[in-house]
Design a protein around this motif. Structure first.
Motif, PDB file in Angstrom:
ATOM      1  N   SER A  29       0.818  -1.206   0.000  1.00  0.00           N
ATOM      2  CA  SER A  29       0.000   0.000   0.000  1.00  0.00           C
ATOM      3  C   SER A  29       0.857   1.264   0.000  1.00  0.00           C
ATOM      4  O   SER A  29       0.576   2.210  -0.740  1.00  0.00           O
ATOM      5  CB  SER A  29      -0.917  -0.009   1.225  1.00  0.00           C
ATOM      6  OG  SER A  29      -1.597   1.201   1.353  1.00  0.00           O
ATOM      7  N   GLY A  33       0.990   3.813  -2.977  1.00  0.00           N
ATOM      8  CA  GLY A  33       0.616   5.188  -2.638  1.00  0.00           C
ATOM      9  C   GLY A  33       1.676   6.187  -3.072  1.00  0.00           C
ATOM     10  O   GLY A  33       1.363   7.305  -3.475  1.00  0.00           O
ATOM     11  N   TYR A  34       2.916   5.783  -2.999  1.00  0.00           N
ATOM     12  CA  TYR A  34       4.009   6.680  -3.388  1.00  0.00           C
ATOM     13  C   TYR A  34       4.182   6.734  -4.909  1.00  0.00           C
ATOM     14  O   TYR A  34       4.353   7.809  -5.478  1.00  0.00           O
ATOM     15  CB  TYR A  34       5.310   6.217  -2.725  1.00  0.00           C
ATOM     16  CG  TYR A  34       6.477   7.113  -3.012  1.00  0.00           C
ATOM     17  CD1 TYR A  34       6.615   8.331  -2.344  1.00  0.00           C
ATOM     18  CD2 TYR A  34       7.442   6.765  -3.946  1.00  0.00           C
ATOM     19  CE1 TYR A  34       7.690   9.170  -2.605  1.00  0.00           C
ATOM     20  CE2 TYR A  34       8.512   7.586  -4.215  1.00  0.00           C
ATOM     21  CZ  TYR A  34       8.635   8.790  -3.538  1.00  0.00           C
ATOM     22  OH  TYR A  34       9.693   9.614  -3.813  1.00  0.00           O
ATOM     23  N   HIS A  37      -0.743   6.199  -6.801  1.00  0.00           N
ATOM     24  CA  HIS A  37      -1.735   7.192  -6.400  1.00  0.00           C
ATOM     25  C   HIS A  37      -1.881   7.171  -4.888  1.00  0.00           C
ATOM     26  O   HIS A  37      -1.856   6.111  -4.269  1.00  0.00           O
ATOM     27  CB  HIS A  37      -3.093   6.902  -7.060  1.00  0.00           C
ATOM     28  CG  HIS A  37      -4.025   8.068  -7.028  1.00  0.00           C
ATOM     29  ND1 HIS A  37      -4.766   8.375  -5.930  1.00  0.00           N
ATOM     30  CD2 HIS A  37      -4.318   8.991  -7.957  1.00  0.00           C
ATOM     31  CE1 HIS A  37      -5.495   9.451  -6.172  1.00  0.00           C
ATOM     32  NE2 HIS A  37      -5.232   9.841  -7.413  1.00  0.00           N
ATOM     33  N   ILE A  38      -2.052   8.338  -4.316  1.00  0.00           N
ATOM     34  CA  ILE A  38      -2.132   8.497  -2.861  1.00  0.00           C
ATOM     35  C   ILE A  38      -3.291   7.701  -2.255  1.00  0.00           C
ATOM     36  O   ILE A  38      -3.243   7.289  -1.101  1.00  0.00           O
ATOM     37  CB  ILE A  38      -2.214   9.996  -2.491  1.00  0.00           C
ATOM     38  CG1 ILE A  38      -1.988  10.211  -0.995  1.00  0.00           C
ATOM     39  CG2 ILE A  38      -3.549  10.576  -2.894  1.00  0.00           C
ATOM     40  CD1 ILE A  38      -0.572  10.146  -0.597  1.00  0.00           C
ATOM     41  N   TYR A  39      -4.331   7.443  -3.021  1.00  0.00           N
ATOM     42  CA  TYR A  39      -5.496   6.721  -2.496  1.00  0.00           C
ATOM     43  C   TYR A  39      -5.192   5.266  -2.153  1.00  0.00           C
ATOM     44  O   TYR A  39      -5.976   4.617  -1.456  1.00  0.00           O
ATOM     45  CB  TYR A  39      -6.665   6.795  -3.464  1.00  0.00           C
ATOM     46  CG  TYR A  39      -7.372   8.138  -3.496  1.00  0.00           C
ATOM     47  CD1 TYR A  39      -7.108   9.118  -2.542  1.00  0.00           C
ATOM     48  CD2 TYR A  39      -8.293   8.426  -4.469  1.00  0.00           C
ATOM     49  CE1 TYR A  39      -7.741  10.343  -2.567  1.00  0.00           C
ATOM     50  CE2 TYR A  39      -8.945   9.648  -4.510  1.00  0.00           C
ATOM     51  CZ  TYR A  39      -8.666  10.598  -3.549  1.00  0.00           C
ATOM     52  OH  TYR A  39      -9.300  11.811  -3.575  1.00  0.00           O
ATOM     53  N   TRP A  40      -4.068   4.735  -2.625  1.00  0.00           N
ATOM     54  CA  TRP A  40      -3.678   3.382  -2.252  1.00  0.00           C
ATOM     55  C   TRP A  40      -3.379   3.279  -0.765  1.00  0.00           C
ATOM     56  O   TRP A  40      -3.375   2.180  -0.207  1.00  0.00           O
ATOM     57  CB  TRP A  40      -2.480   2.918  -3.066  1.00  0.00           C
ATOM     58  CG  TRP A  40      -2.865   2.366  -4.397  1.00  0.00           C
ATOM     59  CD1 TRP A  40      -2.725   2.962  -5.606  1.00  0.00           C
ATOM     60  CD2 TRP A  40      -3.475   1.093  -4.639  1.00  0.00           C
ATOM     61  NE1 TRP A  40      -3.211   2.144  -6.590  1.00  0.00           N
ATOM     62  CE2 TRP A  40      -3.675   0.985  -6.032  1.00  0.00           C
ATOM     63  CE3 TRP A  40      -3.866   0.037  -3.836  1.00  0.00           C
ATOM     64  CZ2 TRP A  40      -4.247  -0.130  -6.611  1.00  0.00           C
ATOM     65  CZ3 TRP A  40      -4.434  -1.075  -4.421  1.00  0.00           C
ATOM     66  CH2 TRP A  40      -4.623  -1.144  -5.791  1.00  0.00           C
ATOM     67  N   LEU A  41      -3.138   4.400  -0.103  1.00  0.00           N
ATOM     68  CA  LEU A  41      -2.899   4.375   1.341  1.00  0.00           C
ATOM     69  C   LEU A  41      -4.147   3.946   2.105  1.00  0.00           C
ATOM     70  O   LEU A  41      -4.056   3.561   3.275  1.00  0.00           O
ATOM     71  CB  LEU A  41      -2.396   5.728   1.827  1.00  0.00           C
ATOM     72  CG  LEU A  41      -1.021   6.143   1.299  1.00  0.00           C
ATOM     73  CD1 LEU A  41      -0.665   7.520   1.812  1.00  0.00           C
ATOM     74  CD2 LEU A  41       0.030   5.126   1.677  1.00  0.00           C
TER      75      LEU A  41
END
Length: 74
Positions: A29, A33-34, A37-41
């Motif tokens: 994740s 995210g890095y 896309h940030i939404y993977w966090l």
């Protein structure tokens, strides 16, 4: 030789598998995210919430899945 310290306990096979999968999902994740896309966090958030829930209720869906897959515990 067994360690008899009071804070140590025997870790079961299922517990090791759950920790490994949770750690893998958090690492994946953070990397996604890095780099993607940030939404993977949100995946890391879900894993964290699931770990908190399982510690409070003593029920873990992954343990049930491992039993269903007939993976033996210690």
């Amino acid at each position: 030789m067994e360690n008899n310290k009071p804070y140590c306990h025997k870790v079961t096979k299922h517990e090791r598998i759950v920790r490994f999968i949770a750690g893998t999902f958090v690492l994946l994740s953070v990397l996604l995210g890095y780099f993607v896309h940030i939404y993977w966090l949100a995946l890391a958030l879900f894993v964290a919430l699931n770990l908190i829930q399982s510690s409070l209720t003593k029920w873990c869906l992954l343990n049930d899945i491992l039993r269903w897959l007939k993976i033996k515990d210690n």
